[in-house]
Scaffold this motif. Sequence first.
Motif, PDB file in Angstrom:
ATOM      1  N   HIS A  20      -9.112   7.750  -2.542  1.00 29.64           N
ATOM      2  CA  HIS A  20     -10.189   7.160  -1.727  1.00 29.64           C
ATOM      3  C   HIS A  20     -11.564   7.350  -2.359  1.00 29.64           C
ATOM      4  CE1 HIS A  20      -7.804   5.924   1.754  1.00 29.64           C
ATOM      5  NE2 HIS A  20      -7.101   7.029   1.589  1.00 29.64           N
ATOM      6  N   LEU A  31     -13.464   4.513   3.494  1.00 26.65           N
ATOM      7  CA  LEU A  31     -13.389   5.236   4.772  1.00 26.65           C
ATOM      8  C   LEU A  31     -14.774   5.466   5.389  1.00 26.65           C
ATOM      9  CD1 LEU A  31     -10.737   7.944   3.710  1.00 26.65           C
ATOM     10  CD2 LEU A  31     -10.328   5.796   4.943  1.00 26.65           C
ATOM     11  N   PHE A  84       0.841  13.793   4.261  1.00 22.40           N
ATOM     12  CA  PHE A  84       0.485  15.151   3.825  1.00 22.40           C
ATOM     13  C   PHE A  84       0.919  16.207   4.822  1.00 22.40           C
ATOM     14  CE2 PHE A  84      -2.105  12.323   1.401  1.00 22.40           C
ATOM     15  CZ  PHE A  84      -2.159  12.908   0.151  1.00 22.40           C
ATOM     16  N   MET A 101      -0.141  20.072   4.109  1.00 22.14           N
ATOM     17  CA  MET A 101      -1.303  20.603   4.836  1.00 22.14           C
ATOM     18  C   MET A 101      -0.877  21.130   6.203  1.00 22.14           C
ATOM     19  SD  MET A 101      -3.706  17.308   3.967  1.00 22.14           S
ATOM     20  CE  MET A 101      -5.307  17.861   4.515  1.00 22.14           C
ATOM     21  N   MET A 128       0.188   5.096   0.758  1.00 25.93           N
ATOM     22  CA  MET A 128      -0.474   6.368   1.038  1.00 25.93           C
ATOM     23  C   MET A 128       0.610   7.353   1.450  1.00 25.93           C
ATOM     24  SD  MET A 128      -3.504   7.758   3.265  1.00 25.93           S
ATOM     25  CE  MET A 128      -3.366   9.354   4.083  1.00 25.93           C
ATOM     26  N   PRO A 129       0.793   8.442   0.681  1.00 26.70           N
ATOM     27  CA  PRO A 129       1.836   9.411   1.037  1.00 26.70           C
ATOM     28  C   PRO A 129       1.411  10.202   2.275  1.00 26.70           C
ATOM     29  CG  PRO A 129       0.562  10.223  -0.831  1.00 26.70           C
ATOM     30  CD  PRO A 129       0.016   8.862  -0.503  1.00 26.70           C
ATOM     31  N   THR A 183      -9.733  17.787   7.901  1.00 20.53           N
ATOM     32  CA  THR A 183      -9.867  16.616   7.022  1.00 20.53           C
ATOM     33  C   THR A 183     -10.151  15.367   7.837  1.00 20.53           C
ATOM     34  OG1 THR A 183      -8.209  17.682   5.628  1.00 20.53           O
ATOM     35  CG2 THR A 183      -8.801  15.426   5.081  1.00 20.53           C
ATOM     36  N   LEU A 238      -5.842   0.494  -5.923  1.00 17.01           N
ATOM     37  CA  LEU A 238      -4.737   1.116  -5.188  1.00 17.01           C
ATOM     38  C   LEU A 238      -4.625   0.583  -3.763  1.00 17.01           C
ATOM     39  CD1 LEU A 238      -5.512   4.798  -6.214  1.00 17.01           C
ATOM     40  CD2 LEU A 238      -3.628   3.395  -7.066  1.00 17.01           C
ATOM     41  N   THR A 289      -2.281   9.265  10.384  1.00 17.01           N
ATOM     42  CA  THR A 289      -2.326   8.676   9.034  1.00 17.01           C
ATOM     43  C   THR A 289      -2.194   9.775   7.984  1.00 17.01           C
ATOM     44  OG1 THR A 289      -3.716   6.841   9.771  1.00 17.01           O
ATOM     45  CG2 THR A 289      -3.727   7.333   7.423  1.00 17.01           C
ATOM     46  N   ILE A 290      -2.912  10.880   8.174  1.00 15.05           N
ATOM     47  CA  ILE A 290      -2.882  11.950   7.167  1.00 15.05           C
ATOM     48  C   ILE A 290      -1.494  12.599   7.123  1.00 15.05           C
ATOM     49  CG2 ILE A 290      -3.842  14.203   6.528  1.00 15.05           C
ATOM     50  CD1 ILE A 290      -6.493  13.293   7.790  1.00 15.05           C
ATOM     51  N   GLY A 338      -6.534   2.398  13.289  1.00 16.36           N
ATOM     52  CA  GLY A 338      -7.226   3.068  14.385  1.00 16.36           C
ATOM     53  C   GLY A 338      -8.117   4.180  13.865  1.00 16.36           C
ATOM     54  N   GLY A 398       1.449  -0.070   4.343  1.00 20.10           N
ATOM     55  CA  GLY A 398       1.316  -1.463   4.790  1.00 20.10           C
ATOM     56  C   GLY A 398       1.819  -2.411   3.718  1.00 20.10           C
ATOM     57  N   TYR A 440      -7.076  16.579  -1.761  1.00 16.28           N
ATOM     58  CA  TYR A 440      -5.930  15.733  -1.449  1.00 16.28           C
ATOM     59  C   TYR A 440      -6.240  14.237  -1.430  1.00 16.28           C
ATOM     60  CZ  TYR A 440      -3.601  19.989   0.180  1.00 16.28           C
ATOM     61  OH  TYR A 440      -3.042  21.219   0.265  1.00 16.28           O
ATOM     62  N   GLU A 461     -14.388   0.936  10.137  1.00 19.22           N
ATOM     63  CA  GLU A 461     -13.568  -0.263  10.391  1.00 19.22           C
ATOM     64  C   GLU A 461     -12.154   0.152  10.037  1.00 19.22           C
ATOM     65  OE1 GLU A 461     -13.764  -3.516  11.115  1.00 19.22           O
ATOM     66  OE2 GLU A 461     -15.919  -3.699  11.498  1.00 19.22           O
ATOM     67  N   ALA A 496       0.847  -1.196   0.000  1.00 21.67           N
ATOM     68  CA  ALA A 496       0.000   0.000   0.000  1.00 21.67           C
ATOM     69  C   ALA A 496       0.884   1.248   0.000  1.00 21.67           C
ATOM     70  CB  ALA A 496      -0.905   0.012   1.229  1.00 21.67           C
TER      71      ALA A 496
HETATM   72  C1  HEC Z   1      -2.015   8.018  -3.332  1.00 20.02           C
HETATM   73  C2  HEC Z   1      -3.251   7.510  -2.836  1.00 20.02           C
HETATM   74  C3  HEC Z   1      -3.784   8.052  -1.516  1.00 20.02           C
HETATM   75  C4  HEC Z   1      -4.018   9.342  -1.159  1.00 20.02           C
HETATM   76  C5  HEC Z   1      -3.807  10.587  -2.008  1.00 20.02           C
HETATM   77  C6  HEC Z   1      -4.580   9.299   0.175  1.00 20.02           C
HETATM   78  N1  HEC Z   1      -4.633   8.016   0.619  1.00 20.02           N
HETATM   79 FE1  HEC Z   1      -5.318   7.405   2.418  1.00 20.02          FE
HETATM   80  N2  HEC Z   1      -4.750   5.552   2.020  1.00 20.02           N
HETATM   81  C7  HEC Z   1      -4.244   5.132   0.795  1.00 20.02           C
HETATM   82  C8  HEC Z   1      -3.871   3.745   0.913  1.00 20.02           C
HETATM   83  C9  HEC Z   1      -3.274   2.891  -0.184  1.00 20.02           C
HETATM   84  C10 HEC Z   1      -4.160   3.373   2.246  1.00 20.02           C
HETATM   85  C11 HEC Z   1      -3.889   2.036   2.902  1.00 20.02           C
HETATM   86  C12 HEC Z   1      -2.592   2.142   3.641  1.00 20.02           C
HETATM   87  C13 HEC Z   1      -2.152   0.838   4.203  1.00 20.02           C
HETATM   88  O1  HEC Z   1      -2.874  -0.150   4.126  1.00 20.02           O
HETATM   89  O2  HEC Z   1      -1.044   0.804   4.761  1.00 20.02           O
HETATM   90  C14 HEC Z   1      -4.716   4.535   2.900  1.00 20.02           C
HETATM   91  C15 HEC Z   1      -5.126   4.562   4.237  1.00 20.02           C
HETATM   92  C16 HEC Z   1      -5.802   5.607   4.804  1.00 20.02           C
HETATM   93  C17 HEC Z   1      -6.351   5.603   6.131  1.00 20.02           C
HETATM   94  C18 HEC Z   1      -6.234   4.478   7.154  1.00 20.02           C
HETATM   95  C19 HEC Z   1      -7.442   3.610   7.139  1.00 20.02           C
HETATM   96  C20 HEC Z   1      -7.416   2.570   8.210  1.00 20.02           C
HETATM   97  O3  HEC Z   1      -7.996   1.484   7.989  1.00 20.02           O
HETATM   98  O4  HEC Z   1      -6.841   2.777   9.292  1.00 20.02           O
HETATM   99  C21 HEC Z   1      -6.942   6.816   6.310  1.00 20.02           C
HETATM  100  C22 HEC Z   1      -7.677   7.294   7.552  1.00 20.02           C
HETATM  101  C23 HEC Z   1      -6.740   7.569   5.116  1.00 20.02           C
HETATM  102  N3  HEC Z   1      -6.040   6.789   4.221  1.00 20.02           N
HETATM  103  C24 HEC Z   1      -7.167   8.854   4.922  1.00 20.02           C
HETATM  104  C25 HEC Z   1      -6.719   9.644   3.891  1.00 20.02           C
HETATM  105  C26 HEC Z   1      -6.935  11.041   3.820  1.00 20.02           C
HETATM  106  C27 HEC Z   1      -7.757  11.837   4.798  1.00 20.02           C
HETATM  107  C28 HEC Z   1      -6.315  11.498   2.693  1.00 20.02           C
HETATM  108  C29 HEC Z   1      -6.192  12.906   2.195  1.00 20.02           C
HETATM  109  C30 HEC Z   1      -5.501  13.806   3.078  1.00 20.02           C
HETATM  110  C31 HEC Z   1      -5.707  10.351   2.056  1.00 20.02           C
HETATM  111  N4  HEC Z   1      -5.959   9.245   2.821  1.00 20.02           N
HETATM  112  C32 HEC Z   1      -4.982  10.398   0.888  1.00 20.02           C
HETATM  113  C33 HEC Z   1      -4.071   5.858  -0.337  1.00 20.02           C
HETATM  114  C34 HEC Z   1      -4.161   7.230  -0.385  1.00 20.02           C
END
Ligand code: HEC
Length: 307
Positions: A229, A244, A185, A189, A182-183, A197, A239, A261-262, A252, A268, A224, A248, A180
């Motif tokens: 998502h 969300l 921010f 931000m 997720m960058p 957010t 991806l 996370t943000i 957390g 992962g 963002y 679940e 996985a």
């Molecule tokens: C490039 C794609 C991408 C972007 C942009 C992104 N995410 Fe994610 N997000 C992911 C992925 C992939 C995961 C799963 C991460 C993992 O499993 O380790 C994730 C995981 C999460 C989780 C954790 C969910 C959990 O089960 O605990 C949250 C909350 C979340 N994102 C919120 C956001 C928020 C809010 C933003 C905007 C600020 C954002 N994400 C932007 C791809 C993205």
Amino acid sequence: MSAFWSWWITLIALANILACVWLIRWTARKRPDEKPSHETTGHEWDGLTELNNPMPRWWLWLFYISIVFGLIYLLLYPGLGRYEGLLGWSQYSAWEEEVESMEERTAPLFAEFAERPIPELARNDEAMQTGRRLFGNNCAVCHGADGGGRTGFPNIANNYWQWGGEPEEIYVSILNGRQAMMPGFGGAMDDDAVEATAAYVFHLSGREVPEDLISRGEEHFGNYCAACHGPGGEGNKALGAPNLTRDEWTYGGGMDSIMTTIREGRQGRMPAQKDLLGEDRIHVLTAYVYSLSMDQRNEQDDEDDAE
Ligand code: HEC
Ligand code: HEC
């Protein structure tokens, strides 16, 4: 093992054996064919005294035989430091042989299971017992014995999927692993934006949040987060971006966890099992993972039918 410890162990082992030889010879100074003496050891219990006779010869020989056995054993098997033994036996080679013979015995069974479709296999008791064992040995460390997951490791028993819950998708998750991405921010931000957010994510998952935060958060989310998502937070299997809206969470669902996370992102990683387990075992494991969420799947089907 370093050379020092290797010699240390070798010398102590050999010195001990020599000491045993000496001890036996020393205690056996008197031959049993000498007339038994009536000398006592001086020990006395309620009038019973202990004669100080040497050990009988046959017993003595047992000691010598076990010493010779020990020496031959140390010659053949590893036991003296780094010395590998004449037979070249190692725990590793023994383990390999065992694995090989087990492969031979179980391969036909797995090959037979591999012919059957996943949903059918998931209802087969024999296959699921095998699946449970494989899961316990290879997956439970991370996903928990019941597949319920824990922080950082997803629940795979609730029929909510990051990468998809169709048999083929689960199979690929296990076979090739998943990474996985997720960058974070935190750079893009400021704190206010992160908080708003996160509050919006709270709102998406059906929880109460002040109105003004929602509208601000929604805008940030669109900028963002929606790319991965989805505009409504419904996620994207391609991806591995989780849905969300379901409350679940893998990392957390509290305000702090979501803000972390943000800020920092999440990466992962599910390790590929292809080389470790092979395709036939992964087929059975796929059916087992599928079976963990069977009840939820059936409920889902009932709901779909009702609609
Ligand atoms: C490039 C794609 C991408 C972007 C942009 C992104 N995410 Fe994610 N997000 C992911 C992925 C992939 C995961 C799963 C991460 C993992 O499993 O380790 C994730 C995981 C999460 C989780 C954790 C969910 C959990 O089960 O605990 C949250 C909350 C979340 N994102 C919120 C956001 C928020 C809010 C933003 C905007 C600020 C954002 N994400 C932007 C791809 C993205
Ligand atoms: C070292 C820990 C670890 C082990 C061992 C492990 N997993 Fe995973 N697994 C993970 C992580 C972490 C993820 C989530 C990857 C991500 O963030 O997208 C995951 C994801 C998954 C997924 C995808 C879940 C989804 O929602 O799409 C499946 C299916 C899965 N694992 C099954 C298994 C099976 C079956 C085994 C045993 C063969 C196993 N895992 C062993 C850590 C592990």
